[in-house]
Enzyme design. Structure first.
Site, PDB file in Angstrom:
ATOM      1  N   ASN A   9       0.870  -1.178   0.000  1.00  0.00           N
ATOM      2  CA  ASN A   9       0.000   0.000   0.000  1.00  0.00           C
ATOM      3  C   ASN A   9       0.906   1.226   0.000  1.00  0.00           C
ATOM      4  OD1 ASN A   9      -1.812   2.040   0.399  1.00  0.00           O
ATOM      5  ND2 ASN A   9      -2.439   1.404   2.459  1.00  0.00           N
ATOM      6  N   LYS A  11       0.090   4.243  -0.396  1.00  0.00           N
ATOM      7  CA  LYS A  11      -0.576   5.455   0.112  1.00  0.00           C
ATOM      8  C   LYS A  11      -0.309   6.616  -0.856  1.00  0.00           C
ATOM      9  CE  LYS A  11      -0.301   3.406   4.654  1.00  0.00           C
ATOM     10  NZ  LYS A  11      -0.227   3.546   6.110  1.00  0.00           N
ATOM     11  N   HIS A  98      -9.638   1.214   4.930  1.00  0.00           N
ATOM     12  CA  HIS A  98      -8.361   1.466   5.613  1.00  0.00           C
ATOM     13  C   HIS A  98      -8.571   2.482   6.738  1.00  0.00           C
ATOM     14  CE1 HIS A  98      -4.245   2.719   6.352  1.00  0.00           C
ATOM     15  NE2 HIS A  98      -3.872   1.591   5.778  1.00  0.00           N
ATOM     16  N   GLU A 100      -6.954   4.944   7.645  1.00  0.00           N
ATOM     17  CA  GLU A 100      -6.766   6.358   7.261  1.00  0.00           C
ATOM     18  C   GLU A 100      -7.998   6.903   6.548  1.00  0.00           C
ATOM     19  OE1 GLU A 100      -3.021   5.682   5.319  1.00  0.00           O
ATOM     20  OE2 GLU A 100      -2.132   5.227   7.281  1.00  0.00           O
ATOM     21  N   GLU A 172      -5.249  -4.447  10.823  1.00  0.00           N
ATOM     22  CA  GLU A 172      -4.262  -3.384  10.956  1.00  0.00           C
ATOM     23  C   GLU A 172      -4.552  -2.582  12.226  1.00  0.00           C
ATOM     24  OE1 GLU A 172      -2.193  -2.318   6.996  1.00  0.00           O
ATOM     25  OE2 GLU A 172      -3.913  -1.006   7.259  1.00  0.00           O
ATOM     26  N   GLY A 178       2.550   2.879  10.817  1.00  0.00           N
ATOM     27  CA  GLY A 178       3.498   3.981  10.635  1.00  0.00           C
ATOM     28  C   GLY A 178       4.212   4.407  11.910  1.00  0.00           C
ATOM     29  N   SER A 218       3.555  -1.458  10.534  1.00  0.00           N
ATOM     30  CA  SER A 218       5.006  -1.434  10.787  1.00  0.00           C
ATOM     31  C   SER A 218       5.694  -2.758  10.457  1.00  0.00           C
ATOM     32  CB  SER A 218       5.305  -1.006  12.233  1.00  0.00           C
ATOM     33  OG  SER A 218       4.903   0.341  12.426  1.00  0.00           O
TER      34      SER A 218
HETATM   35  P1  13P Z   1       3.053   0.863   7.673  1.00  0.00           P
HETATM   36  O1  13P Z   1       3.576  -0.460   7.144  1.00  0.00           O
HETATM   37  O2  13P Z   1       3.789   2.042   7.122  1.00  0.00           O
HETATM   38  O3  13P Z   1       2.939   0.842   9.160  1.00  0.00           O
HETATM   39  O4  13P Z   1       1.557   1.004   7.103  1.00  0.00           O
HETATM   40  C1  13P Z   1       0.682  -0.028   7.295  1.00  0.00           C
HETATM   41  C2  13P Z   1      -0.533   0.247   6.491  1.00  0.00           C
HETATM   42  O5  13P Z   1      -1.315   1.111   6.819  1.00  0.00           O
HETATM   43  C3  13P Z   1      -0.739  -0.537   5.270  1.00  0.00           C
HETATM   44  O6  13P Z   1      -2.039  -0.385   4.783  1.00  0.00           O
END
Ligand code: 13P
Length: 262
Positions: A9, A11, A98, A100, A172, A178, A218
């Site tokens: 992903n 983003k 997701h 976010e 997640e 992150g 992460s």
């Molecule tokens: P990170 O791997 O940067 O923590 O992000 C995870 C994520 O949100 C994948 O969709």
């Protein structure tokens, strides 16, 4: 047996040139035959899906996914992209719900049900994300928070679920995204077992046993092997570490090692 899957992903990252370069590097470096053992999905920004797909620079068998998809096929929805449009440019997967999107765009169950349904109707495979916040975990309410987010799956029509590979669930934990603080293998396994029990109650045991549940938050080359070793973790949804082709290749190799026995 559930085939391991690694999903990048990206983003809101990478220029078009960087996206194309990554695809070319992956093609050059991915060991021959890997896709027979691991499903590999790349989810770039909407804008970059078509050029990556149409240039055919990804290794054969590596699929493209979107980071979101709308709940309608078409219409007056300024700025949105429909599942049918995504399918049209050879997108195979769509991340739905997701954290976010939930946090910054207020997405919640009624909307997510529409997005899941339309994605499946259009022939996309949803990667449906759930995860508790730090407050929920600290208050001992992890399962309660997850149960609320998962309930929408109880409403998804069985007509779409004839093939278990056509639906992916992603755990997640919001506190792990992150932050550099991944869930431990024990935490991931405990939640994945719970999520599979919920799937069993919605869809029956056969479907639940065959549905892949991936962990995200992460993930890095130095923590992924222990997470992948968990019996109910079938792959990874990777943010930061998926931006670097070398790291991503290491994660794919680790997932391949975890293919046996699931
Ligand atoms: P990170 O791997 O940067 O923590 O992000 C995870 C994520 O949100 C994948 O969709």
């Amino acid at each position: 047996m559930r085939k391991p899957i690694v999903i990048a992903n990206w983003k809101m990252n990478k220029s078009l040139d960087e996206a194309l370069d990554f695809a070319g590097e992956l093609k050059a470096k991915l060991p021959h035959g890997t896709v027979a053992h691991v499903d590999i999905i790349i989810c770039p920004a909407f804008l970059h899906i078509a050029p990556v797909a149409l240039n055919k620079i990804l290794p054969s068998g590596v699929a493209l996914g979107a980071q979101d998809a709308h709940w309608e096929e078409k219409g007056a929805f300024t700025g949105c992209v429909s599942p049918v449009m995504l399918k049209d440019v050879r997108t195979r997967y769509a991340i739905i719900g997701h954290s976010e999107r939930r946090r910054y765009f207020g997405e919640a169950s009624p909307m997510l049900k529409g997005k899941l349904t339309m994605s499946m109707r259009a022939g996309l495979v949803p990667v449906f994300c759930v995860g508790e916040g730090l407050g929920d975990r600290q208050a001992g309410k992890t399962f309660q928070a997850l149960d609320e987010q998962m309930a929408v799956l109880g409403d998804i029509s069985r007509e779409f679920l004839s093939d278990p590979s056509e639906f992916i669930l992603a755990y997640e934990p919001v506190w792990a995204i992150g932050t550099g603080h991944n869930a431990t293998a024990e935490q991931a396994q405990e939640v994945h077992v719970h999520l599979r029990e919920l799937l069993t109650s919605y869809w029956g045991s056969d479907q639940a046993q065959a549905t892949r549940i991936v962990y995200g938050g992460s993930i890095a080359p130095d923590n992924f092997a222990s997470i992948m070793a968990c019996g109910d973790v079938d792959g990874g949804l990777v943010g930061g570490a998926s931006l670097d082709c070398e790291k991503f290749l290491k994660l794919i190799e680790i997932a391949r090692g975890g293919e046996n026995g699931k």
